[in-house]
Design a protein around this motif. Structure first.
Motif, PDB file in Angstrom:
ATOM      1  N   GLU A   1       0.866  -1.191   0.000  1.00 36.40           N
ATOM      2  CA  GLU A   1       0.000   0.000   0.000  1.00 36.40           C
ATOM      3  C   GLU A   1       0.894   1.229   0.000  1.00 36.40           C
ATOM      4  O   GLU A   1       1.518   1.543   1.006  1.00 36.40           O
ATOM      5  N   PRO A   2       1.027   1.922  -1.142  1.00 35.98           N
ATOM      6  CA  PRO A   2       1.985   3.025  -1.212  1.00 35.98           C
ATOM      7  C   PRO A   2       1.628   4.156  -0.271  1.00 35.98           C
ATOM      8  O   PRO A   2       0.455   4.486  -0.109  1.00 35.98           O
ATOM      9  N   PRO A   3       2.642   4.729   0.379  1.00 33.88           N
ATOM     10  CA  PRO A   3       2.385   5.861   1.270  1.00 33.88           C
ATOM     11  C   PRO A   3       1.857   7.043   0.455  1.00 33.88           C
ATOM     12  O   PRO A   3       2.347   7.328  -0.622  1.00 33.88           O
ATOM     13  N   LYS A   4       0.866   7.709   0.966  1.00 38.74           N
ATOM     14  CA  LYS A   4       0.284   8.863   0.281  1.00 38.74           C
ATOM     15  C   LYS A   4       0.671  10.151   1.002  1.00 38.74           C
ATOM     16  O   LYS A   4       0.843  10.174   2.209  1.00 38.74           O
ATOM     17  N   ALA A   5       0.780  11.201   0.208  1.00 36.56           N
ATOM     18  CA  ALA A   5       1.088  12.505   0.798  1.00 36.56           C
ATOM     19  C   ALA A   5      -0.074  12.942   1.670  1.00 36.56           C
ATOM     20  O   ALA A   5      -1.226  12.672   1.364  1.00 36.56           O
TER      21      ALA A   5
ATOM     22  N   ALA B   1       5.131  20.116 -11.006  1.00 36.48           N
ATOM     23  CA  ALA B   1       4.572  18.776 -11.201  1.00 36.48           C
ATOM     24  C   ALA B   1       4.154  18.165  -9.865  1.00 36.48           C
ATOM     25  O   ALA B   1       3.108  17.517  -9.762  1.00 36.48           O
ATOM     26  N   LEU B   2       4.966  18.379  -8.821  1.00 37.22           N
ATOM     27  CA  LEU B   2       4.617  17.870  -7.496  1.00 37.22           C
ATOM     28  C   LEU B   2       3.347  18.535  -6.969  1.00 37.22           C
ATOM     29  O   LEU B   2       2.480  17.874  -6.383  1.00 37.22           O
ATOM     30  N   ALA B   3       3.242  19.848  -7.180  1.00 33.99           N
ATOM     31  CA  ALA B   3       2.057  20.567  -6.714  1.00 33.99           C
ATOM     32  C   ALA B   3       0.797  20.070  -7.419  1.00 33.99           C
ATOM     33  O   ALA B   3      -0.251  19.851  -6.795  1.00 33.99           O
ATOM     34  N   LEU B   4       0.899  19.859  -8.721  1.00 37.54           N
ATOM     35  CA  LEU B   4      -0.259  19.383  -9.478  1.00 37.54           C
ATOM     36  C   LEU B   4      -0.635  17.962  -9.079  1.00 37.54           C
ATOM     37  O   LEU B   4      -1.821  17.618  -8.989  1.00 37.54           O
ATOM     38  N   LYS B   5       0.371  17.117  -8.803  1.00 40.74           N
ATOM     39  CA  LYS B   5       0.082  15.742  -8.398  1.00 40.74           C
ATOM     40  C   LYS B   5      -0.602  15.716  -7.030  1.00 40.74           C
ATOM     41  O   LYS B   5      -1.547  14.952  -6.806  1.00 40.74           O
TER      42      LYS B   5
ATOM     43  N   GLU C   1       8.051  15.109  -2.152  1.00 39.70           N
ATOM     44  CA  GLU C   1       9.158  14.389  -2.776  1.00 39.70           C
ATOM     45  C   GLU C   1       9.420  13.076  -2.046  1.00 39.70           C
ATOM     46  O   GLU C   1       9.638  12.030  -2.661  1.00 39.70           O
ATOM     47  N   LYS C   2       9.359  13.131  -0.719  1.00 37.49           N
ATOM     48  CA  LYS C   2       9.571  11.924   0.076  1.00 37.49           C
ATOM     49  C   LYS C   2       8.476  10.897  -0.203  1.00 37.49           C
ATOM     50  O   LYS C   2       8.752   9.698  -0.337  1.00 37.49           O
ATOM     51  N   ALA C   3       7.238  11.360  -0.297  1.00 35.17           N
ATOM     52  CA  ALA C   3       6.138  10.450  -0.606  1.00 35.17           C
ATOM     53  C   ALA C   3       6.324   9.822  -1.978  1.00 35.17           C
ATOM     54  O   ALA C   3       6.008   8.646  -2.185  1.00 35.17           O
ATOM     55  N   GLY C   4       6.857  10.590  -2.923  1.00 36.96           N
ATOM     56  CA  GLY C   4       7.114  10.055  -4.249  1.00 36.96           C
ATOM     57  C   GLY C   4       8.177   8.972  -4.235  1.00 36.96           C
ATOM     58  O   GLY C   4       8.067   7.962  -4.940  1.00 36.96           O
ATOM     59  N   LEU C   5       9.213   9.196  -3.429  1.00 38.68           N
ATOM     60  CA  LEU C   5      10.265   8.180  -3.310  1.00 38.68           C
ATOM     61  C   LEU C   5       9.704   6.894  -2.712  1.00 38.68           C
ATOM     62  O   LEU C   5      10.037   5.784  -3.159  1.00 38.68           O
TER      63      LEU C   5
ATOM     64  N   GLU D   1      18.589   4.763   0.536  1.00 33.73           N
ATOM     65  CA  GLU D   1      19.610   5.687   1.037  1.00 33.73           C
ATOM     66  C   GLU D   1      19.080   7.120   1.070  1.00 33.73           C
ATOM     67  O   GLU D   1      19.317   7.860   2.029  1.00 33.73           O
ATOM     68  N   LYS D   2      18.338   7.494   0.032  1.00 35.02           N
ATOM     69  CA  LYS D   2      17.774   8.844  -0.015  1.00 35.02           C
ATOM     70  C   LYS D   2      16.780   9.061   1.118  1.00 35.02           C
ATOM     71  O   LYS D   2      16.769  10.107   1.771  1.00 35.02           O
TER      72      LYS D   2
END
Length: 656
Positions: A497-501, A529-533, A618-622, A651-652
């Motif tokens: 279950e992917p983490p969601k923002a 792009a992050l804001a729109l997503k 960005e972290k949620a995307g990773l 690592e990120k």
């Protein structure tokens, strides 16, 4: 409309101080960084009207009125956009420039000016004729109207003649005069037989005249009621360059102050209802003009007040008119608005009801009028038997387009849940049928899935205490692709279950950009792009608003402040806010505005909030990408490149 350069409007708003503009009409007191006073747009005892000298904007937390100095003059004085700019420019000692216009633009403006003068002269003449007609005056007295009400609504009388207006404008044989009068709907030009003269005659004859006025008080059309028996009982002006029935409400100019004082507007079906109700203590009434209620009518009403009561006859025609009004209202609803539907007995209209039962009784039925949600359920279930599967399915079918037309507000959720109860179904099933966004139910997890996986998967644990961090180099036993088949599946299912923002990140970005649009102008493509997503994850409307907001941010003009930092000029900022408040998603924008208006958030804090939101996104995307690779690992389809990327992501995230 004359074209005024946008650069001049921005310069004008930079030159004037909104505190001075508003202060000429509202008593303001300093309150922190802003000024406060009693709202001029609705009745209140404690001040909820705030004016920001820094943002050059006003906002009322009571009725939602908001805007720039231009907007204030438009709403307070009933001026059009161009007229408000000209008034503001005069106060600042500026001449309004005009951009070069096409010949068609000039011709249209000249036509509108000529029509406006003609309509004004005709209205004056009709009023004079009323004074000289004992029969017309007696008719109005018989309807219970006083001279004061007749004056307030500028009532007149069109004599029973074929060329009465010739005494005002000259002979109808003059083609130039006749052309303007025909365009204004004041005279009718008949078919011309070959060799015969053109027949031209007055449209309105032997009728009480009701001038229809725009928000500036200018006459743009007429309604005429016949004195004796005959058809049609009411005759309206045709559509003209000045007059559009779907964009005009009779009596709105006269009722504006009363609407604010009573805090609701009563929408009736006819001219006489409006003037009679004003006589009987309800000067907050308006009427549609022989046409169905339109979305533009509803927008005009909701600008004046948060509460609208539609009054219709109880017959079949009244029910159909009410349903069309419901359809016009639903797309414009917000949770701070109230719309009701009043159905009087078939033998009564509002005028006769008040005369029969009194003002207090009418006030009572207004308060008890059917709510929008109740009328929605009535319309959706009309003629359907809810005790049968077929009847419930038919109700769902009727309700679907109505629900889909609504914005995603709390009221829609409540209506959908109530409909589900009435039709013996679940909200999720009804949402699915209607195609509305459904919040997914919690996933049933195994004991392995209940634990949250660390981003550092090689970290030692009780089962592999001797293993070192797999991310630091080398393929260790603790890496998911080197574990046994069963343990690999367990690792993968832990992140299936992917983490969601967080849902508030989209709102956080929107709120910052609304206050500091130059921060939006500076965003790179990655952050956009992050804001729109993030907005897309929230709702389709949030995505549309974010898209529009970023576009508006790109258009603001930057200036250097005293310290040399770039910021948005007050004029450009006010235009930016005006454009957003007039967008299709103004109601959603208004919710955000109410949360930020009056806040003293500094630029540095807002910048930090914005960067924090992007960092979390960005972290949620990773994490999302890491989850997708883990699924491949569990299924045995991961490549060496996937595995390398998995280590890189871990690592990120460890340092994120």
């Amino acid at each position: 409309m004359a074209l005024i350069p946008q650069s001049f409007i921005a310069d004008l708003l930079n030159r004037v101080d909104i505190v001075d503009v508003v202060g000429q009409h509202v008593k303001l007191k300093k309150a922190g960084a802003n000024f406060q006073g009693l709202c001029p747009f609705h009745s209140e005892k404690s001040p909820s009207f705030s004016v920001s000298p820094n943002k050059q904007f006003y906002h009322c937390f009571g009725c939602g009125a908001h805007g720039s100095a231009i907007s204030f003059l438009m709403e307070y004085s009933g001026l059009g956009y161009v007229d408000a700019i000209e008034e503001l420019a005069r106060s600042a000692g500026l001449d309004v420039p005009r951009e070069e216009r096409s010949a068609n633009d000039v011709a249209r403006q000249q036509q509108a000016m000529a029509l406006s003068e003609v309509m004004s002269s005709a209205a004056d003449w009709y009023r004079q004729q009323l004074k000289g007609s004992t029969r017309a005056v007696e008719y109005l007295k018989g309807r219970g109207l006083t001279g004061e009400i007749a004056k307030r609504y500028a009532l007149g009388y069109a004599p029973d003649g074929w060329q009465g207006l010739e005494s005002v404008f000259g002979p109808y044989s003059n083609d130039e005069i006749a052309k303007t009068l025909v365009e204004g709907g004041l005279i009718i030009q008949g078919e011309q037989a070959e060799g015969a003269p053109v027949k031209r005659y007055d449209r309105f004859r032997d009728r009480i005249m009701f001038p229809i006025r725009n928000p500036k008080g200018q006459t743009i059309g007429f309604g005429g009621r016949i004195l004796d028996q005959g058809e049609p009982k009411y005759l309206n002006s045709p559509e003209t360059p000045l007059f559009s029935k779907g964009n005009t409400l009779y009596g709105l100019f006269e009722a504006r102050q009363a609407i604010r004082a009573k805090e609701y507007v009563l929408v009736c079906e006819g001219y006489m209802d409006v003037v009679a109700l004003a006589q009987l203590g309800f000067p907050n009434a308006v009427a549609t003009l022989g046409t169905a209620c339109t979305a533009n009518h509803v927008r005009m009403l909701l600008r004046q007040t948060d509460k609208v009561v539609f009054s219709f006859d109880g017959d079949a025609a009244g029910q159909r008119a009410a349903q069309r009004a419901l359809e016009a209202c639903l797309p414009l609803m917000s949770d701070d608005k109230e719309i009701r539907f009043l159905f009087l007995p078939t033998e009564h209209d509002p005028d006769s009801y008040v005369r029969a039962y009194g003002e207090a009784a009418f006030e009572k039925v207004i308060k008890e009028a059917m709510s929008l949600s109740s009328f929605f359920f009535k319309v959706a279930s009309e003629g359907h038997e809810l005790t049968t599967p077929e009847g419930r399915a038919q109700t769902h079918h009727a309700a679907k387009p109505l629900l889909l037309s609504m914005p995603p507000i709390a009221l829609r959720t409540q209506m959908l849940r109530e409909l589900a109860i009435r039709t013996n179904t679940t909200p999720a099933e009804l949402e699915s049928f209607c195609g509305l966004s459904v919040v997914p139910a919690p996933v049933q997890t195994s004991p392995y899935q209940s634990a949250q996986v660390r981003s550092n998967y090689g970290q030692s644990n009780s089962n592999n205490s001797g293993n070192t961090n797999a991310m630091s180099g080398g393929n260790r036993q603790g890496a998911p692709w080197q574990a046994s088949k069963g343990s690999a599946k367990r690792v993968a299912t832990q992140v299936i279950e992917p983490p969601k923002a967080p849902m508030d990140l989209a709102e956080q970005i929107l709120r910052v950009l609304i206050q500091f649009p130059h921060l939006g102008k500076a965003l790179n493509e990655t952050k956009r792009a992050l804001a729109l997503k993030a907005a897309e994850q929230r709702s389709a409307n949030a995505l549309t608003l974010m898209t529009d907001l970023l576009s508006q941010c790109d258009q603001v003009e930057l200036i250097a402040d005293e310290s040399g930092k770039m910021t948005v000029g007050a004029g450009s900022f006010a235009m930016f806010q005006d454009q957003l408040s007039r967008s299709e998603l103004a109601s959603m924008y208004e919710v955000l505005r109410k949360r930020i208006m009056g806040s003293d958030v500094e630029l540095e804090g807002a910048s930090a909030d914005l960067e924090g939101a992007f960092s979390k996104l960005e972290k949620a995307g990773l994490k999302q990408e890491m989850t997708e690779i883990a699924q491949k690992i569990a299924g045995g389809s991961a490549s060496e490149q996937d595995k390398a990327r998995y280590r890189e992501l871990g690592e990120k995230l460890k340092f994120a």
